[in-house]
Design a protein around this motif. Structure first.
Motif, PDB file in Angstrom:
ATOM      1  N   THR A  34       0.878  -1.170   0.000  1.00  0.00           N
ATOM      2  CA  THR A  34       0.000   0.000   0.000  1.00  0.00           C
ATOM      3  C   THR A  34       0.911   1.214   0.000  1.00  0.00           C
ATOM      4  O   THR A  34       1.589   1.497   0.987  1.00  0.00           O
ATOM      5  CB  THR A  34      -0.925   0.005   1.228  1.00  0.00           C
ATOM      6  N   HIS A  36       1.922   4.490   0.509  1.00  0.00           N
ATOM      7  CA  HIS A  36       1.670   5.792   1.146  1.00  0.00           C
ATOM      8  C   HIS A  36       2.639   6.836   0.615  1.00  0.00           C
ATOM      9  O   HIS A  36       2.260   8.002   0.421  1.00  0.00           O
ATOM     10  CB  HIS A  36       1.802   5.663   2.666  1.00  0.00           C
ATOM     11  N   LEU A  66      -3.320   5.101  -3.079  1.00  0.00           N
ATOM     12  CA  LEU A  66      -4.353   5.829  -2.337  1.00  0.00           C
ATOM     13  C   LEU A  66      -4.888   7.028  -3.113  1.00  0.00           C
ATOM     14  O   LEU A  66      -5.787   7.719  -2.633  1.00  0.00           O
ATOM     15  CB  LEU A  66      -3.805   6.285  -0.983  1.00  0.00           C
ATOM     16  N   HIS A  91      -7.808   6.246   0.735  1.00  0.00           N
ATOM     17  CA  HIS A  91      -7.622   6.205   2.192  1.00  0.00           C
ATOM     18  C   HIS A  91      -8.993   6.373   2.846  1.00  0.00           C
ATOM     19  O   HIS A  91      -9.760   7.252   2.472  1.00  0.00           O
ATOM     20  CB  HIS A  91      -6.698   7.353   2.603  1.00  0.00           C
ATOM     21  N   THR A  93     -11.740   7.297   5.958  1.00  0.00           N
ATOM     22  CA  THR A  93     -11.820   8.162   7.128  1.00  0.00           C
ATOM     23  C   THR A  93     -11.613   7.290   8.373  1.00  0.00           C
ATOM     24  O   THR A  93     -11.497   6.066   8.276  1.00  0.00           O
ATOM     25  CB  THR A  93     -13.187   8.848   7.226  1.00  0.00           C
ATOM     26  N   TYR A  94     -11.584   7.940   9.530  1.00  0.00           N
ATOM     27  CA  TYR A  94     -11.451   7.215  10.798  1.00  0.00           C
ATOM     28  C   TYR A  94     -12.799   7.157  11.522  1.00  0.00           C
ATOM     29  O   TYR A  94     -12.862   7.169  12.748  1.00  0.00           O
ATOM     30  CB  TYR A  94     -10.404   7.888  11.681  1.00  0.00           C
ATOM     31  N   ASN A 204       0.594  11.372  -0.207  1.00  0.00           N
ATOM     32  CA  ASN A 204      -0.677  11.031   0.433  1.00  0.00           C
ATOM     33  C   ASN A 204      -0.669  11.618   1.836  1.00  0.00           C
ATOM     34  O   ASN A 204       0.387  11.939   2.375  1.00  0.00           O
ATOM     35  CB  ASN A 204      -0.862   9.514   0.513  1.00  0.00           C
ATOM     36  N   SER A 205      -1.831  11.738   2.429  1.00  0.00           N
ATOM     37  CA  SER A 205      -1.920  12.281   3.785  1.00  0.00           C
ATOM     38  C   SER A 205      -2.976  11.532   4.582  1.00  0.00           C
ATOM     39  O   SER A 205      -4.144  11.498   4.202  1.00  0.00           O
ATOM     40  CB  SER A 205      -2.278  13.771   3.746  1.00  0.00           C
ATOM     41  N   GLY A 206      -2.537  10.931   5.700  1.00  0.00           N
ATOM     42  CA  GLY A 206      -3.504  10.345   6.621  1.00  0.00           C
ATOM     43  C   GLY A 206      -4.098  11.407   7.523  1.00  0.00           C
ATOM     44  O   GLY A 206      -5.236  11.283   7.982  1.00  0.00           O
ATOM     45  N   SER A 207      -3.339  12.483   7.758  1.00  0.00           N
ATOM     46  CA  SER A 207      -3.781  13.521   8.694  1.00  0.00           C
ATOM     47  C   SER A 207      -5.076  14.177   8.260  1.00  0.00           C
ATOM     48  O   SER A 207      -5.963  14.439   9.087  1.00  0.00           O
ATOM     49  CB  SER A 207      -2.696  14.595   8.839  1.00  0.00           C
ATOM     50  N   PHE A 209      -7.500  12.968   6.735  1.00  0.00           N
ATOM     51  CA  PHE A 209      -8.662  12.106   6.960  1.00  0.00           C
ATOM     52  C   PHE A 209      -9.086  12.098   8.428  1.00  0.00           C
ATOM     53  O   PHE A 209     -10.246  11.815   8.740  1.00  0.00           O
ATOM     54  CB  PHE A 209      -8.372  10.696   6.449  1.00  0.00           C
ATOM     55  N   SER A 213     -12.807  13.211   9.390  1.00  0.00           N
ATOM     56  CA  SER A 213     -13.621  12.355  10.257  1.00  0.00           C
ATOM     57  C   SER A 213     -14.403  13.171  11.281  1.00  0.00           C
ATOM     58  O   SER A 213     -15.440  12.735  11.772  1.00  0.00           O
ATOM     59  CB  SER A 213     -12.732  11.335  10.977  1.00  0.00           C
TER      60      SER A 213
END
Length: 288
Positions: A34, A36, A66, A91, A93-94, A204-207, A209, A213
């Motif tokens: 995956t 990232h 992603l 990606h 959401t949380y 990509n950015s997890g932040s 998301f 959320s």
């Protein structure tokens, strides 16, 4: 593998990873990446980064991107495209993962923030590429009554003096230099009006998301995955700016946020964790 390591350590780790991947494949198993990032955030050991990428693009059986633009880049770099498989799976959401049971008023009470203050938030680890220093300077230049910048997250050691000096003697900047535990995330996010992620570079950015959320409008640079997210979710949630972050960008985004009421109405079912999990499982099964 590369970050905060010596050249010798990095070489050893790449060699060990290569041995591990070959052993996994010899046992009849498949390898999925995956993706990232393709380049490390700190850009340590660029030649070894290329060597690491060549290893992965040659040995991995399946790639999950992603974002759509990343999928093209991954395919261009893959060494065995005829036998390798590729998928775009966004990606998630949380949703449902983090506590979110207090409102704006209670969140601001806990942080000792006035109800009428205009709160900008940066949340997460403070690393060089995240450009928190640039955000601080832009905020200082902002002429907006009732403004407040909250910076919540652990400052990496190499930036500590720089950030501490930047926020010193500024009562409208609140620094929480610590790891933010999961139950406390809702306090900072629900107390804010606008989240800012002023990254200098991004794949990509997890932040973002995390922000989404909590249905938080987020100001981000016009690059990378943010461009796709703005088209997907709309400018009421994902606000883009060009060039370096400035006071004008902050003011425009805050004024826009104050006028809108639709951020919580944006549909994000296609980013639901369970839906994304089913897509991911389906891709894994396609490799068997």
């Amino acid at each position: 593998i590369l970050t905060h390591s010596t050249k010798t350590q990095a070489k050893r780790r790449i060699f060990m990873l290569g041995c591990f991947l070959k052993a996994i494949k010899l046992s009849g198993k498949k390898v999925v990446w995956t993706v990232h990032n393709i380049q490390g955030h700190e850009a340590d050991h660029p030649r070894l980064q290329q060597q690491l990428n060549e290893l992965l693009f040659a040995e991995v059986n399946g790639f999950i991107s992603l974002n759509n633009e990343g999928l093209k880049l991954i395919k261009d770099n893959a060494r065995q495209r005829k036998s390798q498989k590729f998928a775009y799976i966004p990606h998630p959401t949380y949703k449902g993962y983090y506590e979110n049971d207090i409102g704006r008023a209670e969140a601001r009470r806990r942080l000792k923030v006035s109800p009428d203050q205009k709160v900008f938030l940066f949340i997460g680890q403070i690393r060089k590429y995240k450009n928190v220093s640039g955000l601080i300077e832009a905020f200082k230049a902002l002429d907006l009554p009732g403004k407040l910048l909250i910076i919540a997250g652990k400052v990496h050691e190499e930036l500590l003096i720089e950030v501490m000096n930047a926020v010193a003697n500024h009562s409208d900047i609140m620094l929480h230099n610590q790891f933010i535990e999961d139950p406390e995330l809702q306090v900072f996010l629900n107390a804010s009006d606008l989240v800012v992620n002023p990254y200098t570079h991004i794949f990509n950015s997890g932040s973002i998301f995390l922000n989404l959320s909590f249905h938080k409008p987020t100001l981000v640079p016009n690059k990378g995955t943010f461009i796709e997210l703005e088209k997907d979710l709309g400018p009421q949630l994902v606000m883009l700016y060009d060039g370096a972050i400035t006071a004008s960008h902050l003011e425009e985004a805050m004024l826009k946020t104050a006028k809108q009421t639709s951020a919580r109405e944006v549909e994000m079912d296609h980013l639901d964790p369970e839906f994304i999990a089913r897509q991911t499982l389906k891709f894994y099964e396609s490799l068997l």
